[in-house]
Motif scaffolding. Structure first.
Motif, short mmCIF file in Angstrom:
data_model
loop_
_atom_site.label_atom_id
_atom_site.label_comp_id
_atom_site.label_asym_id
_atom_site.label_seq_id
_atom_site.Cartn_x
_atom_site.Cartn_y
_atom_site.Cartn_z
N SER A 1 20.35 42.21 96.02
CA SER A 1 21.07 43.31 95.38
C SER A 1 21.12 44.49 96.34
O SER A 1 20.16 44.76 97.07
CB SER A 1 20.39 43.72 94.07
OG SER A 1 19.02 43.95 94.26
N SER B 1 17.53 42.38 88.76
CA SER B 1 17.72 42.65 90.18
C SER B 1 18.50 43.95 90.39
O SER B 1 18.19 44.74 91.29
CB SER B 1 18.45 41.48 90.84
OG SER B 1 18.53 41.66 92.23
N ILE B 2 19.51 44.17 89.54
CA ILE B 2 20.27 45.42 89.62
C ILE B 2 19.36 46.62 89.31
O ILE B 2 19.38 47.63 90.02
CB ILE B 2 21.47 45.40 88.66
CG1 ILE B 2 22.52 44.40 89.15
CG2 ILE B 2 22.08 46.79 88.49
CD1 ILE B 2 23.66 44.18 88.17
N LEU C 1 25.90 42.55 93.98
CA LEU C 1 24.98 41.42 93.83
C LEU C 1 25.48 40.25 94.66
O LEU C 1 26.63 39.83 94.52
CB LEU C 1 24.89 40.99 92.38
CG LEU C 1 23.86 41.65 91.46
CD1 LEU C 1 23.93 41.03 90.09
CD2 LEU C 1 22.45 41.52 92.02
#
Length: 798
Positions: free
Chosen positions: A194, A340-341, A203
């Motif tokens: 990311s 992940s973001i 992503l």
């Protein structure tokens, strides 16, 4: 051609057997720029032993790889050594790499000085430049493939800028496949990368389990966006080495430096260091570990929440051990992507909060941003001293001294228990102020025959010259003024304002750096090691805190606790506390060469029997905790949460009976296997190799098991483990949490085998001790926390 912009870093290249300095900059339009200078020469000094001739030094010759290395020229120059004028030799070399070879020869003839200063840093010092500060230059335009602007200039000028630098920042975070718990680059591909910039969040996903494509995309994005600063969280020790290993697996290169080269990976130590040419690589974990003192466990989500970047309950949280499962479960993969973001958005947010302070450190100590962000306090002090030494013609000493212990600050033991209406007072910059007041500096130590000296320090008798002003003294005056200005800003800033924590952290860090000058003089590895300075400063500190205590008692104040530069006092009479404190502070400032401030007024405060361990409720309703288990990393999260709530109930509600009931409820949940597994995990860092631990330790045993299961457990890794039921010592029953697939009703499942959480351990060794830290004061015992409680009120305990 004229240039005006910001200096980022300085390095060099070699062309035609000549070093060429490169100043990596941003111009006022935000364009990447490089300023070249081919006239600067590498050099070092030798302070000769006895009557060594200049010709002897000129004839130094080394044969290296079939090449003859010798000085380009030698000059005899006047310098100062701890304030004393001396003559020494200045040896110029053809290339920076020649310095270590000639240094080894020169040590026969004298004390070698400043041979270990990096060539780029040498240029910064000599040209009086300031990283993350303004730079002006005038010269000829030169074409350069790896920057927007190229300039040839031999006389760049550093200058102060009132506006703020606005570099391009890129944050990144990686998720790896981890079927066995901790991933290994040999076997486990990267599944998500990311990326966050000021323009977008992106992503990169590995759809087929092969990470070659996303690695290619990652490298391309870095080159396209061309960031000035790349940030991550623990990327130096984990992400970059992992990415590099995966690229090698695919026969690719990590060619992300601005000039197309690959980063330099530092070796050794717990924390690794990764250096990039033309870009600043800043590991925010290392920054937080050093500068964010309000969080003990420095996980990304903990630090992000503390600094107001992202709350834990507003983001997706996934246990690291379950990433692989989320990736292969289509119904849960979106959660992993959002996780992940959230990680990279948090990382970018931390950069916005933490980097301004690092810019200030870079300007203060005159080291590039990525260097200074990884330095310990002692090295930061030393870097700044090197910069100041040059303008004073002072030679940097070659090495420190032998480690010797000396007496530290004076401590008045705390009066254990609860107290109402307590003022916490501290001397503002005590040790730096003492050093300034008595001109305490390595170059001002008086000999027995010196006349114009300050009075001898109490107990130790060391004296220091009244003039000239020591170079430590000059530096400390500037730092004290800087912190004073920041505290004035804090005084008019609301705690709820976004800038408050950053301002507060900044003044605290400057306080730490300023105070480090005292400790630095007694640090054996310090080049300006001077034990007399450290001993005299601490001796004056003990003298003044005792004087302040005597004044407090004389004015009717009761000293509940004192430590080095602070006092906690309460009023014995019925007078107004605030008025008496104001009068006390004025008298202390009038009679002693120090300033004292009110740090806090506590409605209620609880002291344990140990120093630096207390909890209090301030007048503004804030709970302040220092040194208790809730602030320490070697306790499970459940124990810390339990203690936090007990503290809150006691201080805010003044209801020990309710606190006991809360503890009993938590203990019942643990007995019934209802406590979440992540609340029972204990985290401890592996600081040395297995064989170097003298006694059996739980986290070491867990790390050994992790290794056997091919789970990464290297020096510097945080080992996460739980304690299970069984025979043997406690350390024998510590198992890495990554080895377990699931947890139900107190049972842990791993490859067909069932383990049972040792609930008695968690109750007896984790929960009961932290609860009794406060509840024991009210007469509760271990048996009562496990069984029936007794009625209790707070009235009789004040």
């Amino acid at each position: 051609m004229k240039f005006r912009g910001w200096l980022l870093d300085v390095d060099y290249i070699v062309e035609k057997d000549k070093p060429i300095i490169r100043m990596w900059c941003i111009d006022d339009a935000g364009r990447s720029s490089v300023i070249f200078d081919y006239r600067f020469e590498p050099y070092f000094y030798v302070v000769p032993y006895g009557d060594v001739k200049k010709s002897t030094i000129e004839n130094l010759t080394a044969e290296v790889g079939g090449e003859t290395i010798k000085p380009v020229r030698v000059e005899q120059v006047d310098k100062k050594n701890f304030g004393q004028h001396i003559k020494c030799f200045k040896i110029y070399t053809q290339l920076p790499r020649d310095v270590p070879h000639l240094r080894e020869l020169a040590v026969r003839y004298g004390d070698v000085r400043e041979a270990d200063i990096l060539f780029g840093v040498r240029y910064i010092i000599d040209k009086r430049l300031t990283p993350m500060g303004g730079i002006e230059a005038e010269g000829d335009h030169v074409p350069v493939e790896y920057a927007d602007v190229g300039l040839l200039c031999h006389d760049p000028k550093g200058f102060m800028r009132e506006d703020e630098v606005k570099p391009k920042i890129m944050a990144f975070d990686c998720e790896m496949a981890n079927p066995k718990g901790m991933p290994t680059p040999k076997n486990d591909p990267i599944i998500i990368i990311s990326i966050k910039t000021d323009k977008e969040v992106k992503l990169l996903k590995s759809e087929d389990g092969d990470d070659k494509k996303i690695l290619e995309e990652f490298l391309a994005l870095i080159k396209k966006y061309d960031p000035d600063i790349i940030v991550g969280y623990n990327q130096d020790s984990f992400d970059w080495p992992y990415i590099n290993a995966r690229l090698k697996h695919h026969k690719m290169k990590l060619d992300i430096c601005r000039d197309g080269t690959t980063p330099l990976f530092g070796k050794g130590g717990i924390q690794k260091k990764v250096k990039m040419t033309g870009r600043m690589n800043v590991d925010l974990y290392q920054v937080a570990a050093r500068d964010v003192d309000g969080v003990k466990i420095k996980t990304l989500d903990n630090v992000a929440e503390y600094l107001g970047v992202m709350k834990k309950d507003e983001r997706v949280n996934i246990p690291g051990s379950e990433i692989y499962e989320y990736w292969h479960d289509e119904s849960r993969r979106e959660d992993l992507l959002q996780y992940s973001i959230d990680d990279v958005v948090s990382t970018y947010g931390l950069a916005k909060e933490l980097l301004p302070l690092q810019y200030e450190f870079a300007r203060m100590v005159h080291e590039p941003l990525d260097n200074v962000s990884k330095m310990g306090r002692g090295r930061q002090v030393e870097a700044y001293l090197a910069y100041i030494a040059y303008e004073n013609d002072e030679l940097i000493p070659s090495k420190g001294g032998e480690m010797e212990t000396y007496v530290g600050g004076l401590v008045f033991p705390p009066e254990k228990g609860l107290h109402r209406n307590v003022a916490a007072l501290d001397f503002s910059a005590m040790y730096p102020s003492i050093m300034v007041a008595y001109n305490i500096s390595p170059d001002t130590v008086c000999s027995k025959t010196d006349k114009d000296c300050y009075p001898p320090a109490p107990e130790v008798g060391y004296r220091f010259k009244k003039s000239p002003e020591g170079f430590f003294t000059k530096i400390l005056k500037d730092l004290i003024q800087h912190r004073s200005a920041l505290k004035k800003k804090l005084a008019v800033t609301k705690k709820s304002d976004r800038d408050y924590k950053i301002l507060d952290m900044r003044q605290k860090c400057i306080k730490i750096l300023t105070n480090a000058f005292y400790g630095y003089t007694g640090w054996a590895q310090a080049k300006w090691y001077r034990r007399e300075c450290a001993e005299a400063t601490s001796a004056w500190g003990r003298y003044f805190i005792q004087k302040a205590n005597d004044i407090a008692v004389e004015m009717g104040l009761r000293v509940l606790y004192g430590d080095t530069d602070s006092l906690f006092v309460k009023l014995e009479s019925g007078k107004d506390l605030q008025e008496v404190i104001k009068a006390f502070i004025k008298r202390v400032s009038d009679e002693l060469p120090l300033e004292m401030d009110i740090d806090n007024i506590y409605r209620v405060i609880f002291f344990t029997e140990s120093k630096k361990r207390y909890a209090g409720l301030t007048e503004s309703g804030e709970i302040v905790v220092r040194g208790l288990e809730v602030r320490r990393g070697d306790w499970c999260e459940l124990a810390k949460e339990l203690q936090s709530e007990v503290i809150r109930i006691i201080l805010e509600e003044e209801n020990p009976e309710k606190a006991v009931k809360f503890v009993k409820d938590i203990i019942s949940k643990v007995k019934e296997g209802k406590a979440p597994l992540d609340k029972l995990v204990i985290n401890k860092t592996l600081t040395k190799s297995f064989g170097k631990y003298e006694s059996a330790q739980a986290h070491v045993h867990a790390a050994e098991i992790a290794r056997e299961l091919d789970i990464s457990a290297e020096i510097g890794n945080k080992i996460s483990y739980v304690i299970i039921k069984g025979s043997g010592n406690l350390s024998d029953r510590a198992y890495p949490v990554e080895m377990f697939q699931r947890f139900e009703k107190g049972n842990l499942y791993a490859k067909g085998r069932v383990y049972e959480i040792d609930s008695n351990y968690y109750i007896d060794k984790q929960l009961i001790p932290v609860a009794l830290r406060m509840l024991g004061y009210f007469g509760y015992a271990e048996e009562e926390l496990k069984g029936e409680s007794i009625q209790g009120t707070l009235d009789k305990f004040f």
